[in-house]
Design a protein around this motif. Structure first.
Motif, PDB file in Angstrom:
ATOM      1  N   SER A  82      -5.981  -2.662   5.290  1.00 24.04           N
ATOM      2  CA  SER A  82      -4.818  -1.668   7.014  1.00 24.04           C
ATOM      3  C   SER A  82      -6.616  -0.367   6.368  1.00 24.04           C
ATOM      4  CB  SER A  82      -3.994  -1.498   6.819  1.00 24.04           C
ATOM      5  OG  SER A  82      -3.577  -2.334   6.858  1.00 24.04           O
ATOM      6  N   CYS A  83      -5.682   0.103   5.408  1.00 26.24           N
ATOM      7  CA  CYS A  83      -6.363   1.844   5.333  1.00 26.24           C
ATOM      8  C   CYS A  83      -7.522   2.512   4.819  1.00 26.24           C
ATOM      9  CB  CYS A  83      -5.346   3.191   5.016  1.00 26.24           C
ATOM     10  SG  CYS A  83      -4.585   2.640   3.297  1.00 26.24           S
ATOM     11  N   CYS A 114      -6.528  -1.899   0.075  1.00 28.02           N
ATOM     12  CA  CYS A 114      -5.999  -2.265   1.139  1.00 28.02           C
ATOM     13  C   CYS A 114      -6.666  -2.093   2.424  1.00 28.02           C
ATOM     14  CB  CYS A 114      -4.246  -1.119   1.355  1.00 28.02           C
ATOM     15  SG  CYS A 114      -4.181  -0.727   3.677  1.00 28.02           S
ATOM     16  N   CYS A 128       0.826  -1.479  -0.079  1.00 25.14           N
ATOM     17  CA  CYS A 128      -0.010  -0.028  -0.391  1.00 25.14           C
ATOM     18  C   CYS A 128       0.897   1.141   0.058  1.00 25.14           C
ATOM     19  CB  CYS A 128      -1.012  -0.167   1.308  1.00 25.14           C
ATOM     20  SG  CYS A 128      -1.642   1.495   1.595  1.00 25.14           S
ATOM     21  N   CYS A 158      -0.037   3.213   3.327  1.00 24.26           N
ATOM     22  CA  CYS A 158       0.576   3.789   4.710  1.00 24.26           C
ATOM     23  C   CYS A 158       1.510   2.240   4.874  1.00 24.26           C
ATOM     24  CB  CYS A 158      -0.902   2.323   5.571  1.00 24.26           C
ATOM     25  SG  CYS A 158      -1.419   0.715   5.367  1.00 24.26           S
TER      26      CYS A 158
END
Ligand SMILES: [Zn+2]
Lengths: 390, 134
Positions: free
Chosen positions: B48-49, B46, B32, B35
């Motif tokens: 995660s973010c 992504c 990503c 992040c």
């Protein structure tokens, strides 16, 4: 608490603007509408702790729709719902989400629905998003995933095959009293270790039975329960949680019971030492070892040593478990044994277990279900059940 | 040990570039740009973010055995190939990925063993990443 505090509200909505989407997969469309609704509500994805979608993706080879999708979307959820009622499913799920929120199971629940019947389906349109990376290595059914967990548990904590075998031995000691059990012969640690290796370090006798069958449970309100003559079992607390591969950072040595267990204990206002009997999902011996640790009956890594002295054996072990013989020996109907776990806990709390395995004065029981595979992604559900009238 | 099959790998369309890389003998990890997270398995965004700004970059192909199982009862097209090793390899870039460890004695494998990626091809153009001990 005011009336309004118990309510639930719709905070954001999103309709995908397009009507023909040939270049995206169905999971990716779920992701797009999820992000759209979050933006509409002004919420972040990390605010979401409940997720509901139907199973219409019909992922192959196993239709773990909502579990695959929770991982795909990167959601950390304590409430999941995959109610499948066809076209009305998202409506039902909004109602479920409202009920869950009123009950405090989650604070912000996401409902998604998607499909792409206009565009010609590709050969993998119904494949799960993770399948390409997992289904091609020759995993021996479910057992290899659990074997990977067992191997890692042995490496980190010194757990032995003989300790795993104690789980099967205890179950067999119980099953000998159950005339309906699929396997009624008592087995020894040595017999478990000498049974054929299926997927190391798990032997054939580390695995549950394969049986047809089923079960049912009826849950009623307190008002209904008071009118019934049969002894009732109170649902004192419940929890559910997911542990998935987390972008490749997966843990093989813990399950989501580490989250669902404390939730259930807190809701019931009791602790592990108060529990008289446990029904623990026992797909494989390692499942029980990790679950005992995650529920707080011993420290993480101590599960193997915990079971060595007959702790699981009813009626007088420190933690009598699966007194019907469990999935190890009695029944694992349809490869899904959860209902049998509830049934045996209710028998214990009604003092209706087989006399040789009835836990004396059994007042408080715990049920733990383990779905999916602890070697990849799994969902835990924990119930605390108590004896007594409503 | 018998050579393992190289089955066709159906995949989602967002993973096309990853699997084209495998066919070309290159293992590309999704990272990503928002992040910095490495995203395994590749999915084009992504988790995660939430960013869609992800890129594929070549991985080292080096890693460590995180866990493994010697399969004695193979399923499907793996039947007859026993014993063979299914493993989680922790790539040096971080992710733990499912795979096979091939070419050695299954009974001498240990957690922590260093392994290197190899590419294996099937007769009909299919390709898979596996590992051998170094
Ligand atoms: Zn990111």
């Amino acid at each position: 608490m005011t009336e309004a505090d118990r309510g639930a509200y719709i905070a954001g909505v999103f309709e995908h603007p397009r009507r023909e989407i040939p270049e995206l997969s169905t999971p990716r469309i779920h992701a797009e509408v999820a992000f759209g609704a979050l933006a509409d509500a002004g919420l972040d994805r990390s605010d979401i702790d409940g997720y509901l979608c139907d199973g219409s993706q019909n992922f192959r080879p196993v239709a773990f729709g909502v579990l695959s999708m929770a991982e795909y979307l990167g959601l950390e959820c304590t409430y999941l719902d995959s109610t499948e009622t066809g076209g009305s499913a998202p409506v039902v799920q909004v109602a479920h989400a409202a009920a869950a929120i009123a009950a405090g199971k989650c604070q912000a629940a996401l409902v998604t629905s998607a499909g792409r019947p206009r565009s010609a389906p590709t050969s993998f349109e119904r494949g799960s998003p993770e399948g390409s990376y997992e289904d091609v290595w020759g995993m021996s059914g479910a057992v290899t995933g659990y074997a990977l967990s067992a191997q890692r548990h042995m490496h980190e904590f010194g757990t032995t095959s003989a300790q795993l075998a104690e789980v099967k031995v205890a179950a067999s000691l119980h099953a000998q009293h159950n005339p309906n059990a699929f396997l009624r012969d008592v087995v020894s640690v040595e017999e478990v270790l000498e049974s054929p290796m299926v997927s190391s370090p798990l032997h054939r006798l580390d695995c549950c039975v394969v049986t047809d069958g089923g079960g049912a449970c009826i849950v009623v309100s307190g008002a209904v329960a008071r009118k019934l003559s049969r002894p009732c079992v109170r649902v004192m607390g419940a929890g559910e949680a997911v542990r998935h591969s987390d972008l490749g950072r997966l843990s093989l040595t813990s399950t989501a019971a580490a989250v669902s267990g404390p939730m259930a204990f807190a809701a019931a206002g009791v602790s592990p030492r108060d529990i008289d009997y446990v029904s623990l999902y026992d797909s494989f011996t390692i499942t029980v070892i990790e679950t005992i640790e995650d529920l707080g009956f011993c420290e993480k890594g101590e599960g193997g040593r915990f079971v060595m002295d007959g702790a699981l054996v009813a009626p007088h072990g420190r933690l009598p478990f699966n007194t019907d013989g469990g999935g190890m020996c009695n029944n694992h109907p349809g490869n899904r044994g959860g209902i049998t776990k509830v049934v045996e806990a209710v028998r214990q709390l009604r003092s209706e277990a087989f006399p040789a395995v009835q836990v004396p004065d059994c007042g408080l029981a715990l049920v733990n279900g383990t779905g999916g595979n602890i070697g990849t992604r799994m969902a835990s559900a924990t119930l605390i059940l108590g004896r007594g009238d409503a | 040990m018998t050579a393992l099959p190289v089955p066709e790998v159906p995949h989602l369309r967002e993973a096309e570039a990853f699997w084209s890389g495998i066919a070309a003998g290159e293992f590309l990890l999704e990272r990503c740009r928002g992040c910095g997270a490495v995203v395994w398995y590749p999915r084009g965004f992504c988790p995660s973010c939430g960013s869609s700004d992800v890129t594929l970059e070549p991985a080292s192909g080096e890693g460590t055995v995180y866990s493994f199982s010697v399969v004695h009862r193979g399923a499907g097209e793996y039947r007859g190939c026993e014993p063979y090793v299914v493993a989680y390899v922790e790539l040096d870039e971080g992710p733990r990925i499912l795979t096979n460890v091939v070419g050695g004695d299954p009974d001498s494998l240990v957690i922590g063993a260093r392994v290197r990626m190899v590419f294996e091809r099937g007769p009909d153009g299919s390709a898979l990443y596996r590992f051998t001990t170094v």
